[in-house]
Design a protein around this motif. Structure first.
Motif, PDB file in Angstrom:
ATOM      1  N   LYS A 173      -3.585  -6.707  10.470  1.00  0.00           N
ATOM      2  CA  LYS A 173      -2.660  -5.875   9.702  1.00  0.00           C
ATOM      3  C   LYS A 173      -1.301  -6.557   9.557  1.00  0.00           C
ATOM      4  O   LYS A 173      -0.635  -6.416   8.526  1.00  0.00           O
ATOM      5  N   ALA A 174      -0.885  -7.288  10.583  1.00  0.00           N
ATOM      6  CA  ALA A 174       0.374  -8.045  10.483  1.00  0.00           C
ATOM      7  C   ALA A 174       0.275  -9.087   9.383  1.00  0.00           C
ATOM      8  O   ALA A 174       1.212  -9.269   8.594  1.00  0.00           O
ATOM      9  N   LYS A 175      -0.858  -9.779   9.306  1.00  0.00           N
ATOM     10  CA  LYS A 175      -1.085 -10.764   8.248  1.00  0.00           C
ATOM     11  C   LYS A 175      -1.044 -10.098   6.876  1.00  0.00           C
ATOM     12  O   LYS A 175      -0.406 -10.602   5.942  1.00  0.00           O
ATOM     13  N   ALA A 176      -1.713  -8.965   6.753  1.00  0.00           N
ATOM     14  CA  ALA A 176      -1.764  -8.266   5.464  1.00  0.00           C
ATOM     15  C   ALA A 176      -0.375  -7.777   5.058  1.00  0.00           C
ATOM     16  O   ALA A 176      -0.004  -7.845   3.877  1.00  0.00           O
ATOM     17  N   LEU A 177       0.396  -7.304   6.017  1.00  0.00           N
ATOM     18  CA  LEU A 177       1.742  -6.814   5.726  1.00  0.00           C
ATOM     19  C   LEU A 177       2.646  -7.955   5.265  1.00  0.00           C
ATOM     20  O   LEU A 177       3.367  -7.829   4.262  1.00  0.00           O
ATOM     21  N   PHE A 178       2.599  -9.068   5.974  1.00  0.00           N
ATOM     22  CA  PHE A 178       3.408 -10.234   5.605  1.00  0.00           C
ATOM     23  C   PHE A 178       3.043 -10.703   4.198  1.00  0.00           C
ATOM     24  O   PHE A 178       3.916 -10.919   3.353  1.00  0.00           O
ATOM     25  N   LEU A 179       1.759 -10.821   3.942  1.00  0.00           N
ATOM     26  CA  LEU A 179       1.304 -11.320   2.653  1.00  0.00           C
ATOM     27  C   LEU A 179       1.688 -10.368   1.530  1.00  0.00           C
ATOM     28  O   LEU A 179       2.117 -10.798   0.449  1.00  0.00           O
ATOM     29  N   ASP A 180       1.591  -9.073   1.767  1.00  0.00           N
ATOM     30  CA  ASP A 180       1.933  -8.096   0.739  1.00  0.00           C
ATOM     31  C   ASP A 180       3.423  -8.167   0.396  1.00  0.00           C
ATOM     32  O   ASP A 180       3.806  -8.074  -0.777  1.00  0.00           O
ATOM     33  N   MET A 181       4.263  -8.351   1.409  1.00  0.00           N
ATOM     34  CA  MET A 181       5.708  -8.446   1.156  1.00  0.00           C
ATOM     35  C   MET A 181       6.046  -9.742   0.414  1.00  0.00           C
ATOM     36  O   MET A 181       6.908  -9.759  -0.475  1.00  0.00           O
ATOM     37  N   ILE A 182       5.365 -10.819   0.775  1.00  0.00           N
ATOM     38  CA  ILE A 182       5.599 -12.096   0.103  1.00  0.00           C
ATOM     39  C   ILE A 182       5.179 -12.017  -1.363  1.00  0.00           C
ATOM     40  O   ILE A 182       5.867 -12.513  -2.267  1.00  0.00           O
ATOM     41  N   GLU A 183       4.055 -11.378  -1.610  1.00  0.00           N
ATOM     42  CA  GLU A 183       3.587 -11.241  -2.993  1.00  0.00           C
ATOM     43  C   GLU A 183       4.550 -10.383  -3.811  1.00  0.00           C
ATOM     44  O   GLU A 183       4.753 -10.634  -5.004  1.00  0.00           O
ATOM     45  N   ARG A 184       5.155  -9.397  -3.199  1.00  0.00           N
ATOM     46  CA  ARG A 184       6.142  -8.581  -3.922  1.00  0.00           C
ATOM     47  C   ARG A 184       7.399  -9.389  -4.213  1.00  0.00           C
ATOM     48  O   ARG A 184       7.993  -9.249  -5.288  1.00  0.00           O
ATOM     49  N   ALA A 185       7.815 -10.231  -3.272  1.00  0.00           N
ATOM     50  CA  ALA A 185       8.955 -11.105  -3.537  1.00  0.00           C
ATOM     51  C   ALA A 185       8.654 -12.018  -4.719  1.00  0.00           C
ATOM     52  O   ALA A 185       9.513 -12.243  -5.587  1.00  0.00           O
ATOM     53  N   ASN A 186       7.451 -12.544  -4.780  1.00  0.00           N
ATOM     54  CA  ASN A 186       7.045 -13.373  -5.917  1.00  0.00           C
ATOM     55  C   ASN A 186       7.095 -12.579  -7.221  1.00  0.00           C
ATOM     56  O   ASN A 186       7.547 -13.076  -8.259  1.00  0.00           O
ATOM     57  N   PHE A 187       6.625 -11.339  -7.175  1.00  0.00           N
ATOM     58  CA  PHE A 187       6.615 -10.488  -8.361  1.00  0.00           C
ATOM     59  C   PHE A 187       8.038 -10.255  -8.869  1.00  0.00           C
ATOM     60  O   PHE A 187       8.311 -10.353 -10.072  1.00  0.00           O
ATOM     61  N   LEU A 188       8.955  -9.952  -7.958  1.00  0.00           N
ATOM     62  CA  LEU A 188      10.333  -9.648  -8.353  1.00  0.00           C
ATOM     63  C   LEU A 188      11.062 -10.863  -8.917  1.00  0.00           C
ATOM     64  O   LEU A 188      12.024 -10.718  -9.665  1.00  0.00           O
ATOM     65  N   LYS A 189      10.601 -12.045  -8.568  1.00  0.00           N
ATOM     66  CA  LYS A 189      11.235 -13.256  -9.095  1.00  0.00           C
ATOM     67  C   LYS A 189      11.124 -13.312 -10.619  1.00  0.00           C
ATOM     68  O   LYS A 189      12.027 -13.802 -11.305  1.00  0.00           O
ATOM     69  N   ASP A 190      10.035 -12.789 -11.149  1.00  0.00           N
ATOM     70  CA  ASP A 190       9.818 -12.818 -12.595  1.00  0.00           C
ATOM     71  C   ASP A 190       9.843 -11.438 -13.238  1.00  0.00           C
ATOM     72  O   ASP A 190       9.840 -11.330 -14.469  1.00  0.00           O
ATOM     73  N   ASN A 191       9.872 -10.404 -12.420  1.00  0.00           N
ATOM     74  CA  ASN A 191       9.830  -9.034 -12.935  1.00  0.00           C
ATOM     75  C   ASN A 191      10.881  -8.192 -12.208  1.00  0.00           C
ATOM     76  O   ASN A 191      10.550  -7.454 -11.272  1.00  0.00           O
ATOM     77  N   PRO A 192      12.130  -8.296 -12.620  1.00  0.00           N
ATOM     78  CA  PRO A 192      13.190  -7.590 -11.898  1.00  0.00           C
ATOM     79  C   PRO A 192      13.025  -6.079 -11.953  1.00  0.00           C
ATOM     80  O   PRO A 192      12.450  -5.535 -12.910  1.00  0.00           O
ATOM     81  N   GLU A 193      13.515  -5.426 -10.914  1.00  0.00           N
ATOM     82  CA  GLU A 193      13.476  -3.971 -10.818  1.00  0.00           C
ATOM     83  C   GLU A 193      14.851  -3.459 -10.415  1.00  0.00           C
ATOM     84  O   GLU A 193      15.640  -4.184  -9.801  1.00  0.00           O
ATOM     85  N   PHE A 194      15.101  -2.198 -10.711  1.00  0.00           N
ATOM     86  CA  PHE A 194      16.304  -1.555 -10.224  1.00  0.00           C
ATOM     87  C   PHE A 194      16.062  -0.952  -8.840  1.00  0.00           C
ATOM     88  O   PHE A 194      15.000  -0.380  -8.566  1.00  0.00           O
ATOM     89  N   TYR A 195      17.041  -1.093  -7.991  1.00  0.00           N
ATOM     90  CA  TYR A 195      17.110  -0.345  -6.746  1.00  0.00           C
ATOM     91  C   TYR A 195      17.330   1.125  -7.088  1.00  0.00           C
ATOM     92  O   TYR A 195      17.971   1.459  -8.087  1.00  0.00           O
ATOM     93  N   ASN A 196      16.818   2.010  -6.252  1.00  0.00           N
ATOM     94  CA  ASN A 196      17.117   3.434  -6.396  1.00  0.00           C
ATOM     95  C   ASN A 196      17.345   4.014  -5.008  1.00  0.00           C
ATOM     96  O   ASN A 196      16.536   3.790  -4.092  1.00  0.00           O
ATOM     97  N   SER A 197      18.438   4.737  -4.826  1.00  0.00           N
ATOM     98  CA  SER A 197      18.853   5.224  -3.504  1.00  0.00           C
ATOM     99  C   SER A 197      17.874   6.200  -2.866  1.00  0.00           C
ATOM    100  O   SER A 197      17.997   6.491  -1.675  1.00  0.00           O
ATOM    101  N   ILE A 198      16.913   6.697  -3.654  1.00  0.00           N
ATOM    102  CA  ILE A 198      15.925   7.624  -3.105  1.00  0.00           C
ATOM    103  C   ILE A 198      14.525   7.019  -3.100  1.00  0.00           C
ATOM    104  O   ILE A 198      13.805   7.110  -2.108  1.00  0.00           O
ATOM    105  N   THR A 199      14.143   6.386  -4.193  1.00  0.00           N
ATOM    106  CA  THR A 199      12.746   5.987  -4.359  1.00  0.00           C
ATOM    107  C   THR A 199      12.466   4.506  -4.154  1.00  0.00           C
ATOM    108  O   THR A 199      11.301   4.120  -3.997  1.00  0.00           O
TER     109      THR A 199
END
Length: 277
Positions: A173-199
């Motif tokens: 599960k630690a491996k899966a969590l690390f990989l999932d966060m890394i893949e999201r960082a990769n996604f945000l590099k090309d697909n920016p998102e807005f922060y939201n204080s609630i969601t």
């Protein structure tokens, strides 16, 4: 009649606020092309091949103060098969009751640590405001950093309280969590998102990553997720902190500010801040 008119007035206010929110939401678009603060100017990304994750732009700043620092980045390859532990870090803020920043650190064999911190990506001169965070004022970024950078910035320079808790999880599960966060960082590099204080915050993103791996383990609709200063107690109650201590004793045990100051320049900083008292 007085009560009825008060109700109508409040209803109009709610409609106006909702109208502003909808207008802002659909009329603005996130971008990675702005003049960013130096500490958040460079986005991290990773190349993944089998069990090897090559991280690029790991932030490793040296600080003289919260606003004076020497920028530095490095690249490093981690083997998912050598992951050992996940650590949950909580940094309560003064000023706004219940507010805090939370992030994760991942420990690999050989006393290797890397942190992933979900943050607003501040433009030059910009400061955070929780109300502004509801109206598409900040982009979101995943800061991938040397642990000395992100912990010392908070404990030694901001002088905030910092707690570093061992998470109770399996290696898979630690491996899966690390990989999932890394893949999201990769996604945000090309697909920016807005922060939201609630969601779309530091803590809600951590919960969403956990939910992919262990569904329904952490309730997203919980006040301690929205205001995460006591999210460590929620994690403790859910059995996510790897300790047999009482919560009060665990909070004392995993408070690291004194050790962060003492071992600030020690090459074994990450190991020694975790040393048993």
């Amino acid at each position: 009649y007085g009560v009825k008119w008060i109700f109508y007035f409040l209803a109009i206010i709610v409609v106006l606020i909702a109208g502003v929110f909808v207008t802002v939401h659909f009329s603005t678009h996130p971008s990675n092309d702005r003049t960013w603060n130096t500490d958040q100017e460079i986005l991290p990304y990773a190349e993944i091949k089998d069990s090897l994750v090559s991280l690029h732009n790991i932030r490793n700043f040296s600080y003289a103060s919260t606003t004076s620092y020497t920028p530095s980045y490095y690249d490093k390859t981690f083997d998912l098969n050598k992951i050992k532990k996940v650590w949950y870090i909580v940094e309560p803020f003064s000023g706004i009751p219940g507010s805090a920043h939370t992030f994760l650190s991942f420990e690999f064999e050989g006393d290797q640590f890397v942190s992933i911190s979900v943050e607003i990506r501040k433009e030059e001169g910009e400061t955070f405001g929780p109300i502004k965070g509801l109206f598409n004022k900040y982009e979101l970024m995943y800061v991938i950093a040397d642990e000395r950078d992100v912990i010392q910035l908070r404990s030694n320079y901001r002088k905030d309280l910092v707690y570093v808790y061992p998470a109770k999880t399996t290696k898979e599960k630690a491996k899966a969590l690390f990989l999932d966060m890394i893949e999201r960082a990769n996604f945000l590099k090309d697909n920016p998102e807005f922060y939201n204080s609630i969601t779309n915050t530091c803590t809600t993103n951590i919960v969403k990553h956990i939910d992919k791996i262990t569904p329904n383990k952490v309730p997203l609709l919980n006040l301690r997720i929205l205001l995460p200063a006591n999210s460590d107690k929620l994690a403790y109650e859910l059995g996510l902190i790897d300790t047999e201590l009482s919560f009060e004793d665990a909070r004392t045990r995993y408070f690291i500010n004194d050790r962060a100051e003492k071992y600030a320049n020690d090459p074994a900083f990450s190991v020694k801040i975790r040393a048993v008292r």
